[in-house]
Write a protein that holds these residues in place. Sequence first.
Motif, PDB file in Angstrom:
ATOM      1  N   ASN A 258       0.861  -1.174   0.148  1.00 31.89           N
ATOM      2  CA  ASN A 258       0.443  -0.301  -0.081  1.00 31.89           C
ATOM      3  C   ASN A 258       1.506   1.807  -0.207  1.00 31.89           C
ATOM      4  O   ASN A 258       0.437   2.089  -0.991  1.00 31.89           O
ATOM      5  N   VAL A 259       1.637   1.503   0.953  1.00 33.01           N
ATOM      6  CA  VAL A 259       2.402   2.632   1.333  1.00 33.01           C
ATOM      7  C   VAL A 259       3.442   2.773  -0.302  1.00 33.01           C
ATOM      8  O   VAL A 259       3.860   3.642  -0.547  1.00 33.01           O
ATOM      9  N   GLY A 260       3.691   1.503  -0.559  1.00 29.09           N
ATOM     10  CA  GLY A 260       5.054   1.962  -2.002  1.00 29.09           C
ATOM     11  C   GLY A 260       4.143   1.932  -2.846  1.00 29.09           C
ATOM     12  O   GLY A 260       4.992   2.886  -4.052  1.00 29.09           O
ATOM     13  N   ARG A 261       2.921   1.613  -3.564  1.00 32.55           N
ATOM     14  CA  ARG A 261       1.967   2.383  -4.442  1.00 32.55           C
ATOM     15  C   ARG A 261       2.201   3.902  -4.288  1.00 32.55           C
ATOM     16  O   ARG A 261       2.471   4.366  -5.557  1.00 32.55           O
ATOM     17  N   PHE A 262       1.763   4.179  -3.237  1.00 31.85           N
ATOM     18  CA  PHE A 262       1.877   5.890  -2.647  1.00 31.85           C
ATOM     19  C   PHE A 262       3.182   6.149  -3.103  1.00 31.85           C
ATOM     20  O   PHE A 262       2.982   6.839  -3.606  1.00 31.85           O
ATOM     21  N   LYS A 263       4.175   5.448  -2.810  1.00 29.91           N
ATOM     22  CA  LYS A 263       5.761   6.736  -2.995  1.00 29.91           C
ATOM     23  C   LYS A 263       5.900   6.488  -4.716  1.00 29.91           C
ATOM     24  O   LYS A 263       6.784   7.345  -5.366  1.00 29.91           O
ATOM     25  N   LEU A 264       5.341   5.143  -5.765  1.00 26.69           N
ATOM     26  CA  LEU A 264       5.170   5.306  -6.875  1.00 26.69           C
ATOM     27  C   LEU A 264       4.574   6.208  -7.129  1.00 26.69           C
ATOM     28  O   LEU A 264       5.091   6.995  -8.426  1.00 26.69           O
ATOM     29  N   ALA A 265       3.384   6.974  -6.654  1.00 29.01           N
ATOM     30  CA  ALA A 265       2.756   7.901  -7.370  1.00 29.01           C
ATOM     31  C   ALA A 265       3.716   8.840  -7.416  1.00 29.01           C
ATOM     32  O   ALA A 265       3.736   9.586  -8.058  1.00 29.01           O
ATOM     33  N   ALA A 266       4.037   8.927  -5.782  1.00 29.54           N
ATOM     34  CA  ALA A 266       4.950  10.155  -5.536  1.00 29.54           C
ATOM     35  C   ALA A 266       6.307  10.539  -7.176  1.00 29.54           C
ATOM     36  O   ALA A 266       6.397  11.229  -7.651  1.00 29.54           O
ATOM     37  N   GLY A 267       6.747   9.067  -7.218  1.00 31.94           N
ATOM     38  CA  GLY A 267       7.897   9.271  -8.288  1.00 31.94           C
ATOM     39  C   GLY A 267       7.400   9.584  -9.496  1.00 31.94           C
ATOM     40  O   GLY A 267       7.460  10.038 -10.549  1.00 31.94           O
ATOM     41  N   ALA A 268       6.229   9.006  -9.639  1.00 28.30           N
ATOM     42  CA  ALA A 268       5.135   9.310 -11.198  1.00 28.30           C
ATOM     43  C   ALA A 268       5.346  10.962 -11.473  1.00 28.30           C
ATOM     44  O   ALA A 268       5.466  11.484 -12.552  1.00 28.30           O
ATOM     45  N   ILE A 269       4.996  11.526 -10.465  1.00 29.52           N
ATOM     46  CA  ILE A 269       4.620  13.016 -10.740  1.00 29.52           C
ATOM     47  C   ILE A 269       5.678  13.803 -10.663  1.00 29.52           C
ATOM     48  O   ILE A 269       5.628  14.867 -12.166  1.00 29.52           O
ATOM     49  N   GLY A 270       6.356  12.774 -10.300  1.00 27.38           N
ATOM     50  CA  GLY A 270       8.044  14.062 -10.277  1.00 27.38           C
ATOM     51  C   GLY A 270       8.476  13.816 -11.864  1.00 27.38           C
ATOM     52  O   GLY A 270       8.920  14.328 -12.339  1.00 27.38           O
ATOM     53  N   SER A 271       8.139  12.391 -12.354  1.00 27.32           N
ATOM     54  CA  SER A 271       8.738  12.115 -13.666  1.00 27.32           C
ATOM     55  C   SER A 271       7.981  12.814 -14.403  1.00 27.32           C
ATOM     56  O   SER A 271       8.839  13.492 -15.803  1.00 27.32           O
ATOM     57  N   VAL A 272       6.857  13.089 -14.740  1.00 28.85           N
ATOM     58  CA  VAL A 272       5.808  13.888 -15.365  1.00 28.85           C
ATOM     59  C   VAL A 272       6.718  15.462 -15.498  1.00 28.85           C
ATOM     60  O   VAL A 272       6.704  16.116 -16.308  1.00 28.85           O
ATOM     61  N   GLN A 273       7.013  16.157 -14.049  1.00 27.62           N
ATOM     62  CA  GLN A 273       7.773  17.000 -13.772  1.00 27.62           C
ATOM     63  C   GLN A 273       8.918  17.549 -15.113  1.00 27.62           C
ATOM     64  O   GLN A 273       9.119  18.148 -15.923  1.00 27.62           O
ATOM     65  N   VAL A 274       9.733  15.999 -15.171  1.00 25.57           N
ATOM     66  CA  VAL A 274      10.893  16.171 -16.186  1.00 25.57           C
ATOM     67  C   VAL A 274      10.492  15.751 -17.311  1.00 25.57           C
ATOM     68  O   VAL A 274      11.007  16.312 -18.292  1.00 25.57           O
ATOM     69  N   VAL A 275       9.186  15.154 -17.561  1.00 26.77           N
ATOM     70  CA  VAL A 275       8.974  14.841 -19.287  1.00 26.77           C
ATOM     71  C   VAL A 275       8.455  16.537 -19.246  1.00 26.77           C
ATOM     72  O   VAL A 275       8.728  16.707 -21.186  1.00 26.77           O
ATOM     73  N   LEU A 276       8.053  16.841 -18.988  1.00 23.50           N
ATOM     74  CA  LEU A 276       7.282  18.363 -19.432  1.00 23.50           C
ATOM     75  C   LEU A 276       8.592  19.167 -20.007  1.00 23.50           C
ATOM     76  O   LEU A 276       8.619  19.672 -20.838  1.00 23.50           O
ATOM     77  N   GLU A 277       9.772  19.578 -18.467  1.00 19.74           N
ATOM     78  CA  GLU A 277      10.455  20.460 -19.090  1.00 19.74           C
ATOM     79  C   GLU A 277      11.517  19.711 -20.449  1.00 19.74           C
ATOM     80  O   GLU A 277      11.249  20.517 -20.720  1.00 19.74           O
TER      81      GLU A 277
END
Length: 590
Positions: A258-277
Amino acid sequence: MELALRGGGFLLTEVAPDQIFVREEINEDHKQLKRMAHNFMTKEVAPKIEEMEEQKDGVVREFMRQAGELGLLGLEIPEEFEGLSMDKYATVVVGEEVPRGGSFAVAYAAHTGIGTLPIVYFGTPEQKAKYLPGLANGSKVAAYCLTEPGSGSDALGAKATAVLNPEGTHYILNGTKQFITNAGFADVFLVYAKVDGKMTNFIVERDYPGFSLGPEEQKMGIKGSSTRQVILEDVMVPVENVVGELGRGHVVAFNILNVGRFKLAAGAIGSVQVVLETALKYASERKQFGVALNTFGAIQNKIAEIATRAYMAESVVYRTAGLMESGFHDLDLTGDCRKEAGKALEEYAIECSLNKVYASEVLDFAVDEGVQIHGGYGFIKEYPIERMYRDSRINRLFEGTNEINRLLVPGTLLKRAMTGELPLLQAAQAVSRDLVSVGMGGNAEGLEALNQMTQKAKKLCLMAAGLAAQNLGMALKDNQFVLTGMAEMVNQVYAMESAVLRAQKVQTLDVSAEHKVFVEKAATLGAYAAFNILEIQAKEVLCAVEKGDSLSTVLAGMRKLVKRPNVDMIGMRQEIAKYIIEKEGYPVNY
């Protein structure tokens, strides 16, 4: 606990803006931590992404050691064990920055999440004192061993065994674990094996006799991470290395996921920011027909859509961080807190699954559009978007596939309804009774209109779920077509409400006027897109569970619920695109 703050409770009641946490509330300590993580990833790790991709020996392990020295590995480890004892918001702000280091993010996430947290939450005081200091300072690296060659999603079908020796001092482990992240250089392995047919979690050290590894897997993406089989042949594990309760390893495994899924989501939103940049930089430099790509409406439309979905995903993640922090705040992690931790981790299982599904799919959308913005160059290795595209795909498989996570959502909701934890069926019945009196929508505008849409979206979701449960009965639990439709409705409701509540709350905070405008427009675009998906899914579910005149009556009621004001979506996208292009990236408002 009030219903709005219960896991899954958001679906059954109206939530106020002051009941959620938003990114804009991050304090100065979190901002400094984020800047430190950003500097480490961009200045130290990112320049060696190619070396990691080639799996140059020792590179990732050295970065893990450095991350430990900076305190980045011990955010959730108590100070008594050399950690920082920080909150869930800290894990999100750091988790957002780690993807700037490419595949290092995978090693980091596996270590700090599912690799370390079983000991933090379910370990004995003695286990914590022995292992957590090394895991916090980076002198030891952890790995999580649940998947086997014949059991992935069916984790309880694992075949690995653990038998107590005649002396009663050690368990003898046998079996093979598959796709184990960090296996090539980890020191501490959290291994799941069955004792008398019941799952149990063990701490296994790398140098135990009988422990060995398979070769590195040749993967599509995340090539810089280590992924190997873990092979156990009569491995002697001390009885004191049992994590949690004997025979209840599933409690550890599923709650840590459960907490792993939450942390994966945090990494994913950071990745989206990198992709957008990355996409913005290319679109500003690349010229076609004599002008920069970012001046074309078709490209701006993509930029606006990525930014809007990024806003939605981060609204979901920060809201969930607030919920989880409320559940974990009073836990004493220095002692034996197994029962309390298990309860806290299980409470927000629904939200954690929704986080994982939503954020990973936003990331896949972003990288796909990022490649499209690059055109043919997006398909060429020397451009970083090519690696990002390959790396993103694993997130829909990690921590339980998105299909499994979708099925967990309605399954958990119905289970809690049956046990009386959530008044789901009562709420669904109330919606059906009151459907005839549902208004067609008032004269509300702006965020208030979005709030009214959110409440209608909940009613639509409850109506479909209630009718599905009523008409299918026990057969519903095996009807994955209907269950996945219900799950997607809940997914969109949570994202929509999180975005709208955040926009409402931001208007009251001390942030710039331009940021308030961006948030309101992104919330509007995101909410309307979510409602469109919700409407389609609701109609599909209703047509599957109702027939004849009853269906006609239900669809007539549905038409009242989906009535919403018209907005200029194209105009809003144009304005968001202009703002994002000017900012040269996603506006984190730090």
